[in-house]
Each structure stands twice: as C-alpha cells, then as structure tokens.
Design a protein around this motif. Structure first.
Motif, PDB file in Angstrom:
ATOM      1  N   MET A   1       0.855  -1.173   0.000  1.00  0.00           N
ATOM      2  CA  MET A   1       0.000   0.000   0.000  1.00  0.00           C
ATOM      3  C   MET A   1       0.899   1.233   0.000  1.00  0.00           C
ATOM      4  O   MET A   1       1.776   1.359   0.848  1.00  0.00           O
ATOM      5  N   PRO A   2       0.698   2.154  -0.932  1.00  0.00           N
ATOM      6  CA  PRO A   2       1.536   3.356  -0.959  1.00  0.00           C
ATOM      7  C   PRO A   2       1.236   4.271   0.233  1.00  0.00           C
ATOM      8  O   PRO A   2       0.149   4.220   0.798  1.00  0.00           O
ATOM      9  N   GLU A   3       2.205   5.077   0.608  1.00  0.00           N
ATOM     10  CA  GLU A   3       2.009   6.027   1.711  1.00  0.00           C
ATOM     11  C   GLU A   3       0.997   7.107   1.349  1.00  0.00           C
ATOM     12  O   GLU A   3       0.316   7.637   2.214  1.00  0.00           O
ATOM     13  N   VAL A  34     -14.537  -2.670   0.852  1.00  0.00           N
ATOM     14  CA  VAL A  34     -13.267  -3.371   0.634  1.00  0.00           C
ATOM     15  C   VAL A  34     -13.252  -4.645   1.467  1.00  0.00           C
ATOM     16  O   VAL A  34     -14.006  -4.782   2.432  1.00  0.00           O
ATOM     17  N   SER A  35     -12.362  -5.543   1.097  1.00  0.00           N
ATOM     18  CA  SER A  35     -12.234  -6.788   1.859  1.00  0.00           C
ATOM     19  C   SER A  35     -11.641  -6.486   3.238  1.00  0.00           C
ATOM     20  O   SER A  35     -10.957  -5.466   3.416  1.00  0.00           O
ATOM     21  N   GLU A  40      -7.596  -3.711   6.591  1.00  0.00           N
ATOM     22  CA  GLU A  40      -6.495  -3.769   7.556  1.00  0.00           C
ATOM     23  C   GLU A  40      -5.223  -3.168   6.965  1.00  0.00           C
ATOM     24  O   GLU A  40      -4.493  -2.442   7.645  1.00  0.00           O
ATOM     25  N   ARG A  41      -4.960  -3.430   5.688  1.00  0.00           N
ATOM     26  CA  ARG A  41      -3.789  -2.822   5.021  1.00  0.00           C
ATOM     27  C   ARG A  41      -3.913  -1.301   5.014  1.00  0.00           C
ATOM     28  O   ARG A  41      -2.940  -0.594   5.297  1.00  0.00           O
ATOM     29  N   THR A 156      -9.057   2.615  -5.957  1.00  0.00           N
ATOM     30  CA  THR A 156      -8.840   1.769  -7.133  1.00  0.00           C
ATOM     31  C   THR A 156      -7.510   2.129  -7.778  1.00  0.00           C
ATOM     32  O   THR A 156      -6.816   1.259  -8.295  1.00  0.00           O
ATOM     33  N   GLY A 157      -7.121   3.401  -7.695  1.00  0.00           N
ATOM     34  CA  GLY A 157      -5.831   3.824  -8.221  1.00  0.00           C
ATOM     35  C   GLY A 157      -4.659   3.224  -7.461  1.00  0.00           C
ATOM     36  O   GLY A 157      -3.540   3.174  -7.967  1.00  0.00           O
ATOM     37  N   ALA A 158      -4.904   2.756  -6.236  1.00  0.00           N
ATOM     38  CA  ALA A 158      -3.860   2.124  -5.422  1.00  0.00           C
ATOM     39  C   ALA A 158      -3.942   0.599  -5.505  1.00  0.00           C
ATOM     40  O   ALA A 158      -3.255  -0.101  -4.775  1.00  0.00           O
ATOM     41  N   GLY A 159      -4.813   0.098  -6.389  1.00  0.00           N
ATOM     42  CA  GLY A 159      -4.916  -1.342  -6.576  1.00  0.00           C
ATOM     43  C   GLY A 159      -5.836  -2.049  -5.598  1.00  0.00           C
ATOM     44  O   GLY A 159      -5.822  -3.274  -5.498  1.00  0.00           O
ATOM     45  N   VAL A 160      -6.675  -1.302  -4.879  1.00  0.00           N
ATOM     46  CA  VAL A 160      -7.625  -1.903  -3.952  1.00  0.00           C
ATOM     47  C   VAL A 160      -8.871  -2.298  -4.732  1.00  0.00           C
ATOM     48  O   VAL A 160      -9.426  -1.487  -5.479  1.00  0.00           O
TER      49      VAL A 160
END
Length: 187
Positions: A1-3, A34-35, A40-41, A156-160
């Motif tokens: 996960m990006p900062e 979200v899952s 948690e991430r 979504t831009g962070a891949g979630v």
C-alpha cells in the motif's frame, strides 16, 4: 500500500471538526466496500504514516484509557453532480473520531465528552463549540436530502479491489437496525 493514495489530498480536512455523514450516505464507507484484508492494510498504512499519533490532537494509542487509533475518511461533496468523493484518509484517536461523528456521540450519550474534547483540542469557547456543532448539523440536514454516488477512485488507483456499496434501500435498513441497537438517533 503506498504512503499516499493516488489523488489523495493530505491538506483536506486538517484539524478537528464535526464532520457528519449525510443520512443518505450512512454505511457507504470504505470499510463496507473493501475486503477485511484490504481494510487492515489501509488502516495500518494510515496509522504508520501518521507516526502512530492522532493527526488532530497528537495523542497516541492508550489501551488503559481505551483510546485507539482509527481510520477516518474525509469526503468532498459535489452538489451539482451529487457525488461524494473520498479525498483523504486520516488517523484519529477514539476521542477525536467521536467528535467527528458527533451525531453518533449523541446516540451513545457521549455528546458532553465529545464537546469537551472539541473545546480542548481547538481552543473554542463553549459557545463557539456549540455553534460549530449546530452549523455541522445544518450542513448534514441539507446533504441528507439527496442520494449521493460514491467515488472511491483513490483506492482503485492504489490497486484496492472494491465491492459495490450497499444500495440506498439496504443502507436505510442497516441504519435503522444499527440505530435501534444503539438506542435511536442520528450519527
């Protein structure tokens, strides 16, 4: 996960203030879309980048005081398009998070404690704090008249991967059930 999430506005919604979620948006939050693993991430990323401190008052977690570090969403509302857009995730302690969701604090009988914390952190007088809460409820009332589309593009831009938020009928049903369990009222 990006900062920093793509498109996240870290300057939006700094400090402590009452930030009520419109009634028509209850239960359309990140956690519901979200899952559990992704939540948690995100939560860990938020607390880590905040240095394990509340971004409003600077407090750390204190289990003995039952003060935790929690993730809170900051939104913008486009009234013309009726879009509620996630713009920032912020780390708040339990006390600051309670202030932010002042309506829920009222339902839980914590409004005096929340008002005292708001005054302590912001330096507002009692009259200023009460006016602040009153204005927040006026904004809430206006926004609650409309259905809002949820925009979680920074995730979504962070891949979630997102699940569809509950529809308006399902949100209303869950809200009633939850509030009945808490004793009624408005978050």
């Amino acid at each position: 996960m990006p900062e920093l999430l793509p498109g996240e506005d870290r300057s939006l919604g700094s400090g402590l203030f009452v930030d009520l979620v419109p009634r028509t948006c209850w239960f359309t939050h990140v956690r519901s879309c979200v899952s559990p693993a992704d939540w948690e991430r995100l939560r860990r990323m938020i607390t880590r980048r905040a240095g394990q401190r509340c971004e409003a008052c600077g407090a750390g977690e204190d289990r003995a005081a039952r003060r935790w570090l929690e993730a809170h969403e900051r939104w913008t509302f486009d009234g013309a398009a009726r879009v509620q857009t996630l713009k920032r995730l912020i780390c708040l302690c339990t006390d600051c998070h309670t202030v932010t969701h002042f309506g829920l604090a009222q339902v839980r009988g914590l409004q005096d404690r929340a008002l005292a914390h708001l005054r302590k952190v912001t330096g507002m007088s009692e009259a200023q704090a009460r006016e602040h809460v009153e204005v927040a409820f006026e904004v809430w009332d206006h926004r609650s008249r409309y259905d809002w589309e949820l925009d979680l593009g920074i995730l979504t831009g962070a891949g979630v991967t997102l699940a569809a938020p509950p529809n308006a009928d399902a949100r209303a049903r869950v809200a009633v059930e939850t509030l009945n369990g808490l004793g009624g009222g408005a978050p």
